[in-house]
Design a protein around this motif. Structure first.
Motif, PDB file in Angstrom:
ATOM      1  N   LEU A 131     -38.180  28.199 -62.040  1.00 46.85           N
ATOM      2  CA  LEU A 131     -39.488  27.560 -62.219  1.00 46.85           C
ATOM      3  C   LEU A 131     -40.375  28.413 -63.113  1.00 46.85           C
ATOM      4  O   LEU A 131     -40.946  27.929 -64.097  1.00 46.85           O
ATOM      5  CB  LEU A 131     -40.167  27.365 -60.864  1.00 46.85           C
ATOM      6  CG  LEU A 131     -39.701  26.206 -60.004  1.00 46.85           C
ATOM      7  CD1 LEU A 131     -40.377  26.275 -58.653  1.00 46.85           C
ATOM      8  CD2 LEU A 131     -40.027  24.899 -60.675  1.00 46.85           C
TER       9      LEU A 131
ATOM     10  N   GLN B 294     -32.814  24.806 -58.444  1.00 46.30           N
ATOM     11  CA  GLN B 294     -34.090  24.803 -57.724  1.00 46.30           C
ATOM     12  C   GLN B 294     -34.346  26.194 -57.167  1.00 46.30           C
ATOM     13  O   GLN B 294     -34.044  26.465 -56.026  1.00 46.30           O
ATOM     14  CB  GLN B 294     -34.031  23.797 -56.575  1.00 46.30           C
ATOM     15  CG  GLN B 294     -33.367  22.506 -56.920  1.00 46.30           C
ATOM     16  CD  GLN B 294     -34.362  21.480 -57.380  1.00 46.30           C
ATOM     17  OE1 GLN B 294     -35.505  21.494 -56.943  1.00 46.30           O
ATOM     18  NE2 GLN B 294     -33.946  20.591 -58.259  1.00 46.30           N
TER      19      GLN B 294
ATOM     20  N   ARG C 227     -44.770  21.552 -58.977  1.00 48.84           N
ATOM     21  CA  ARG C 227     -43.705  22.317 -58.317  1.00 48.84           C
ATOM     22  C   ARG C 227     -44.111  23.767 -58.098  1.00 48.84           C
ATOM     23  O   ARG C 227     -43.919  24.331 -57.020  1.00 48.84           O
ATOM     24  CB  ARG C 227     -42.462  22.322 -59.206  1.00 48.84           C
ATOM     25  CG  ARG C 227     -41.585  21.132 -59.074  1.00 48.84           C
ATOM     26  CD  ARG C 227     -40.563  21.394 -57.964  1.00 48.84           C
ATOM     27  NE  ARG C 227     -39.530  20.392 -58.005  1.00 48.84           N
ATOM     28  CZ  ARG C 227     -38.437  20.508 -58.752  1.00 48.84           C
ATOM     29  NH1 ARG C 227     -38.231  21.577 -59.484  1.00 48.84           N
ATOM     30  NH2 ARG C 227     -37.545  19.556 -58.749  1.00 48.84           N
TER      31      ARG C 227
ATOM     32  N   ARG D 269     -44.798  25.830 -54.461  1.00 44.43           N
ATOM     33  CA  ARG D 269     -44.004  26.980 -54.070  1.00 44.43           C
ATOM     34  C   ARG D 269     -44.828  28.249 -53.939  1.00 44.43           C
ATOM     35  O   ARG D 269     -44.636  29.027 -53.020  1.00 44.43           O
ATOM     36  CB  ARG D 269     -42.894  27.181 -55.096  1.00 44.43           C
ATOM     37  CG  ARG D 269     -41.813  28.100 -54.616  1.00 44.43           C
ATOM     38  CD  ARG D 269     -40.708  28.216 -55.629  1.00 44.43           C
ATOM     39  NE  ARG D 269     -39.702  29.113 -55.110  1.00 44.43           N
ATOM     40  CZ  ARG D 269     -38.524  28.723 -54.678  1.00 44.43           C
ATOM     41  NH1 ARG D 269     -38.199  27.458 -54.711  1.00 44.43           N
ATOM     42  NH2 ARG D 269     -37.665  29.606 -54.226  1.00 44.43           N
TER      43      ARG D 269
END
Lengths: 492, 124
Positions: free
Chosen positions: A161, A156, B102, B106
């Motif tokens: 990402l 994470q 996600r 963020r």
């Protein structure tokens, strides 16, 4: 019932079932089950190679009791089982070496899901290797893309990402092109089963119709994008570098190799080398492969983060494989497949050992901060050095042999290919020496001040030693592997 | 040329949609638009497959009134491929949408270039 005939089916179905179990089992249970699954796959593939060496014939396995072209089929022969063995063994060793870090990087509650995704990846790569149906190939391409995305996301962290987003976008472009290629191929031949496709494409009209050329281009470019062929490699460093080390090793040496094997299967079994040569894609693939070797190596020399350096070296190594496929002769494709095995074992070792070296340098990945880490962490230092030497092409290691096989294949074609391959090899060996030597010298440089060194488990050290041993064996005792690839190719 | 397009209207439309989808997926910076592009691209392949599988005057391959001759029915395989493809593209879309959520939580943006820049700056 002959056990051998069930190996391909077990290799696809078993990880799918244990993957579901992993998702619901407690943390330790799922890890254990995943390891056992990958080990069983390795054992099953080793058994089928043993049977093929002792005289068993290649066979097709009808799924659901309908033979092709009506039913779905799996096919197994020496080539498929050799590839599946090499890939399963790499996956097992990568998981083993990276399991310690995976326990830290992945949140405690999510580890069962991580191992579930690893099982999914194992099932899809085995299916890509064994399938005898081109549309099943497409479905498992997408499944392995999903699994790969989840493997990257397991940590994470912002880098992961963003890396995963870029990975998925490029990979979906690749799978879209593959899907269009398969749909057009189905429109032209009316078949999806690879044996039937091969029969209907055995004597295509000359000159090759544009529609068939388009299909070949779409499939090659699609699978090329997915395995990171230059110039579609921009997603590689972000995707491979920042996730947990087991994921990086699995992505670079396990999942991307499944796509490459599917491409080889399409080139050799669906179209045949003659048709591919007539289509005119070969020089382009060859040129992109050669350009990838040079550009990947040049980019690797400019990296200060050791993980990004190893990832860029993947671009170069994928270039070798595509250069072999681009020459499109029997020997060059066997050389490419040999390099698939060499690169899988070496790259998974490099990613795992780099992660260990980083862990023993206070979790900093910059070259300067790695000083002395090879002394603090002996097995990782040795493994990194062996992997670097193998990929640079030092004699007695696997990378040397694949360079020899590639040059031999090129010399057998004509002067142009010989000169091009030898020049590329010379230049790339020089560049690889530059960046790998820089890294190896750095990890053995005496440290200036004491750093916080994470204690490494004996288990991951043992895994790294096993990987180093396999790499040395690939260079010194790989004649059986080459023979298995050769005999498998002849019966492919 | 015109008669070719009249004969292959659906195939030509599928190719144009494929190009539109591919360009959107590859070149657009907004994640949501990329996902829409991917769906257009996949759907165009389904249109292509479905148009190949359809034969005028024949019916779906379900046995009716005891007619067993294959001449009365269309090939069911393209439809099966389309169904499989839809399942695959739905799951990939779900993964991408989850990832986009996600990313937005963020970085508070959907622009992939900015996200990559922020990721390099932020956690480096």
């Amino acid at each position: 019932m002959d056990l051998l005939r069930n190996v391909p089916f077990v290799c696809v179905l078993l990880p799918l079932i244990t993957g579901i179990a992993c998702a619901v089992l407690p943390r330790r249970g799922s890890k254990f089950l995943c390891f056992v699954t990958v080990l069983v796959l390795t054992g099953a593939n080793a058994y089928s190679i043993f049977r093929f060496v002792s005289g068993a014939e290649p066979f097709t396995y009808p799924m659901g009791h309908f033979p092709g072209p009506w039913g779905n089929e799996l096919r197994s022969g020496p080539l498929e089982s050799t590839m599946a063995l090499c890939l399963s063994l790499t996956a097992f060793l990568s998981l083993w070496a990276g399991s310690g870090k995976a326990g830290v990087h992945i949140p405690r509650g999510k580890q069962g899901l991580y191992y579930s995704v690893v099982c999914l990846a194992a099932a899809s790569v085995n299916a890509l290797v064994y399938t005898n149906d081109i549309f099943t190939g497409y479905v498992f391409i997408e499944i392995s893309t999903i699994a790969a995305g989840a493997l990257i996301l397991s940590r994470q962290d912002g880098h992961c990402l963003a890396g995963c987003a870029r990975y998925l976008v490029m990979n979906l472009v690749g799978s879209g092109l593959c899907l269009m290629g398969i749909a057009m191929l189905y429109g032209q031949t009316g078949h999806l089963n690879i044996d039937s496709l091969r029969r209907s494409l055995s004597s295509p009209p000359q000159p090759l119709p544009i529609s068939l050329r388009t299909v070949i281009v779409l499939l090659t470019v699609g699978l090329g994008i997915k395995s990171g062929l230059f110039p579609f490699h921009s997603w590689i460093p972000d995707a491979y570098s920042y996730s947990t080390p087991a994921s990086g090793a699995l992505l670079s040496s396990f999942i991307s190799k499944g796509y490459i094997f599917l491409l080889v299967k399409i080139v050799v079994r669906v179209f045949g080398l003659e048709t591919i040569r007539a289509s005119g894609v070969c020089p382009v693939v060859f040129a992109f492969g050669a350009a990838g070797i040079i550009m990947g190596s040049v980019s690797a020399t400019r990296q200060s983060d050791i993980r990004r350096m190893v990832a860029f070296s993947s671009v170069a190594q994928i270039g070798y494989i595509y250069m072999g496929i681009g020459m499109c002769t029997r020997d060059s494709i066997i050389a490419a497949l040999f390099h698939v095995a060499v690169h899988s074992f070496a790259k998974s070792m490099l990613f795992s050992s780099a992660a260990s070296l980083i862990a023993s340098s206070g979790d900093r990945a910059q070259m300067d901060s790695l000083a002395g880490s090879g002394r603090r962490n002996l097995p990782a230092g040795i493994a990194f050095t062996v992997g670097a030497m193998s990929l640079t092409g030092v004699p007695l290691l696997g990378g040397f042999l694949s360079k020899i096989y590639l040059s031999q294949a090129a010399i057998a074609i004509d002067t142009f290919h010989a000169v091009a391959v030898l020049l590329t090899l010379a230049l790339s060996t020089f560049l690889q020496t530059v960046y790998f030597l820089h890294a190896v010298v750095n990890i053995y440089r005496p440290k200036e001040k004491s750093v916080h060194s994470e204690k490494q488990g004996i288990l991951s050290g043992a895994a790294l030693c096993a990987m180093a041993l396999i790499n040395i064996l690939l260079g010194t005792a790989s004649v059986p592997l080459y023979r298995a690839l050769l005999s498998g190719f002849l019966q492919f | 040329m015109a008669s070719f397009f009249r004969g292959h209207l659906y195939e030509a439309a599928a190719m144009i949609l494929f190009a539109v989808g591919l360009t959107t997926l590859l070149l657009h910076r907004n994640m949501i638009k990329k996902i829409i592009g991917m769906n257009i691209m996949d759907t165009s392949v389904y249109l292509f497959l479905a148009s190949m599988g359809y034969i005028r005057g024949r019916s779906a391959p379900i046995l009716e009134d005891g007619v067993v001759s294959a001449e009365h029915y269309v090939n069911p395989i393209p439809a099966g491929l389309v169904l499989t493809g839809i399942v695959v593209s739905v799951s990939v879309t779900a993964l991408l949408l989850a990832l986009t959520v996600r990313l937005y939580k963020r970085y508070h943006t959907l622009d992939i270039d900015q996200i990559v820049l922020l990721a390099r700056k932020g956690d480096g």
